[in-house]
Design a protein around this motif. Structure first.
Motif, PDB file in Angstrom:
ATOM      1  N   UNK A   1       0.854  -1.193   0.000  1.00 12.17           N
ATOM      2  CA  UNK A   1       0.000   0.000   0.000  1.00 12.17           C
ATOM      3  C   UNK A   1       0.885   1.236   0.000  1.00 12.17           C
ATOM      4  N   UNK A   2       0.275   2.383  -0.289  1.00  6.38           N
ATOM      5  CA  UNK A   2       0.991   3.653  -0.295  1.00  6.38           C
ATOM      6  C   UNK A   2       0.573   4.495   0.907  1.00  6.38           C
ATOM      7  N   UNK A   3       1.415   5.468   1.231  1.00 16.08           N
ATOM      8  CA  UNK A   3       1.111   6.380   2.324  1.00 16.08           C
ATOM      9  C   UNK A   3      -0.168   7.146   2.017  1.00 16.08           C
TER      10      UNK A   3
ATOM     11  N   UNK B   1       3.987   6.652   6.397  1.00 14.84           N
ATOM     12  CA  UNK B   1       4.488   5.366   5.899  1.00 14.84           C
ATOM     13  C   UNK B   1       5.445   5.654   4.743  1.00 14.84           C
ATOM     14  N   UNK B   2       6.720   5.821   5.082  1.00 13.97           N
ATOM     15  CA  UNK B   2       7.692   6.301   4.093  1.00 13.97           C
ATOM     16  C   UNK B   2       8.829   5.319   3.842  1.00 13.97           C
ATOM     17  N   UNK B   3       8.627   4.020   4.122  1.00 13.94           N
ATOM     18  CA  UNK B   3       9.705   3.053   3.873  1.00 13.94           C
ATOM     19  C   UNK B   3       9.821   2.772   2.380  1.00 13.94           C
ATOM     20  N   UNK B   4      10.998   2.276   1.982  1.00  9.84           N
ATOM     21  CA  UNK B   4      11.280   1.998   0.575  1.00  9.84           C
ATOM     22  C   UNK B   4      11.744   0.561   0.409  1.00  9.84           C
ATOM     23  N   UNK B   5      11.518  -0.012  -0.796  1.00  6.73           N
ATOM     24  CA  UNK B   5      11.971  -1.372  -1.091  1.00  6.73           C
ATOM     25  C   UNK B   5      13.499  -1.428  -1.005  1.00  6.73           C
ATOM     26  N   UNK B   6      14.005  -2.433  -0.323  1.00 11.18           N
ATOM     27  CA  UNK B   6      15.443  -2.573  -0.117  1.00 11.18           C
ATOM     28  C   UNK B   6      15.933  -1.950   1.171  1.00 11.18           C
ATOM     29  N   UNK B   7      15.095  -1.176   1.848  1.00 11.33           N
ATOM     30  CA  UNK B   7      15.483  -0.535   3.100  1.00 11.33           C
ATOM     31  C   UNK B   7      15.560  -1.565   4.219  1.00 11.33           C
TER      32      UNK B   7
END
Length: 432
Positions: free
Chosen positions: A103-105, A259-265
């Protein structure tokens, strides 16, 4: 013959002298005039020189208000900030690498809905190893339980056999006893039968005592084994739950924010990744002057004017900690709330502290912060001066202050700041 010249005779000015009459005022009149001039100057100095307890102030820079009778509305204005009624924070239960964003923020989510997927190879391997270990220990305990059950069955079998042998010995004894008394059975044979019967009774009693002891000990062992097995299963469930926690889910329904996480984080255990705000439900947080700390109570009503409509609210929480001269209160809407308000928006509210009542009133002004309501400058009827007077002031709102003692309706009071002359007892008001 040289003749001799005679010198002329000296001329005397006595014939030219005359008495000149004195002109102007006499000396005593000059002294009197000087004294009068000095007295006039002293009077002017005393009249216009500043006194130790007075000061001359331009009337144009002062605000003068009149004491009046009216109705005092006991309320205080609040500047309230819109905040979600319920906020649930989302933390990463287990650390790991972000593999997928679902989902997105700002999205609206339902309770239990997956929002992101993490990976943690170390956690996955440790969970599998834990599962294998627990299963082995559970199998070992089941073997022990089986052995205890077999021992219990063996004891029961022995008791049954002893009971059967006793019954046979009893019947043989009862058959031979009357015959032995009449001499048809030898005494030795009957004695052997009697001894066998007594032996079987004692043997059965010993087996039953042993069976009871074994049952008690085996019951304790079985209970301990079952508790240990349950603890291991619980530990395995926790490990599986932690593994399942790599699939992040929404704990409640609402609007996802922050909700600001990123793929690979890479996320650490316990790291906060966002929050979910209750949808359509808001509360207000307002700062209140510490002066009102003793008068603000839970359940007090407030009114909010927004969009030309009036909305009702009440105090649901009071935070007594004072910071920067204010403490915070939470307000919740008691009925409908504005449909288009946004988080962080500021609304104006009026918090009611008491019922309206008749009172003597003066307009609220900056003077109160300097005097604390203990005294004021009262302007004379001619408007040329103002004198400090002790008063007793009561409640106040944004517009008026209640007068309890010291002022009558119609009197005029300086309500502007007293900066620069608060230590004076009298003010001389000068008009430009």
């Amino acid at each position: 013959m040289i003749g001799r010249t005679e010198e002329p005779a000296a001329v005397s000015g006595s014939g030219m002298d005359r008495v000149v009459a004195p002109r102007g005022l006499a000396l005593r009149w000059k002294i009197a005039a000087g004294v009068a001039a000095i007295a006039a100057l002293a009077g002017l100095f005393l009249a216009y020189a500043p006194r130790g307890g007075s000061q001359t102030v331009e009337a144009s820079r002062l605000t003068v208000s009149t004491v009046s009778r009216g109705t005092f509305d006991d309320y205080i204005p609040l500047r309230a900030r819109v905040t979600p009624l319920l906020t649930v924070y989302i933390d990463a239960v287990e650390g790991g690498r972000v593999e997928e964003m679902l989902v997105e923020d700002g999205a609206t989510v339902e309770k239990g809905q997956p929002i992101a997927v993490l990976s943690n190879a170390e956690l996955q391997l440790s969970t599998l190893a834990r599962q294998t270990e627990v299963e082995q220990q559970i199998n070992n305990m089941r073997s022990q339980e089986l052995a205890l059950s077999q021992t219990q069955l063996a004891n029961e079998r022995s008791v049954l056999e002893a009971e059967l042998a006793l019954e046979k010995a009893r019947r043989q004894y009862e058959r031979e006893r009357p015959l032995a008394e009449r001499g048809f059975v030898p005494a030795k044979t009957f004695a052997d039968t009697r001894d066998e019967y007594e032996y079987q009774k004692r043997r059965l009693a010993v087996l039953k005592r042993g069976q009871a002891t074994d049952a008690r000990l085996q019951g304790g062992q079985l209970a301990q084994l079952q508790q240990a097995a349950q603890s291991m299963r619980s530990g395995l469930d926790i490990a599986r739950t932690n593994l399942e926690a790599l699939r992040l889910r929404a704990p409640v329904s609402g609007t996802l924010s922050g909700f600001a996480i990123q793929i690979g984080q890479s996320l650490q255990r316990g790291e906060r990744i966002g929050q979910i705000d209750s949808p359509g439900r808001n509360k207000l947080i307002a700062g209140v002057d510490e002066f009102y700390l003793g008068r603000v109570q839970l359940g007090q009503k407030a009114a909010i004017e927004y969009g030309g409509k009036r909305y009702e609210a009440k105090i649901s929480k009071i935070s007594p900690q004072v910071q920067n001269g204010q403490f915070e209160v939470d307000l919740i809407f008691t009925g409908a709330e504005p449909a288009d308000i946004q988080r962080g928006q500021t609304l104006q509210a009026k918090l009611t502290l008491g019922d309206p009542a008749p009172a003597r009133l003066i307009p609220n002004g900056a003077f109160y912060s300097e005097t604390g309501g203990a005294w004021v400058f009262v302007v004379s009827p001619d408007g040329r001066s103002a004198v400090k007077r002790k008063v007793r002031l009561g409640r106040r709102n944004a517009d008026y202050v209640e007068v309890l003692e010291g002022l009558d309706p119609g009197e005029r009071v300086i309500t502007s700041p007293y900066t620069g002359f608060a230590d004076k007892d009298r003010l001389d008001l000068r008009s430009q």
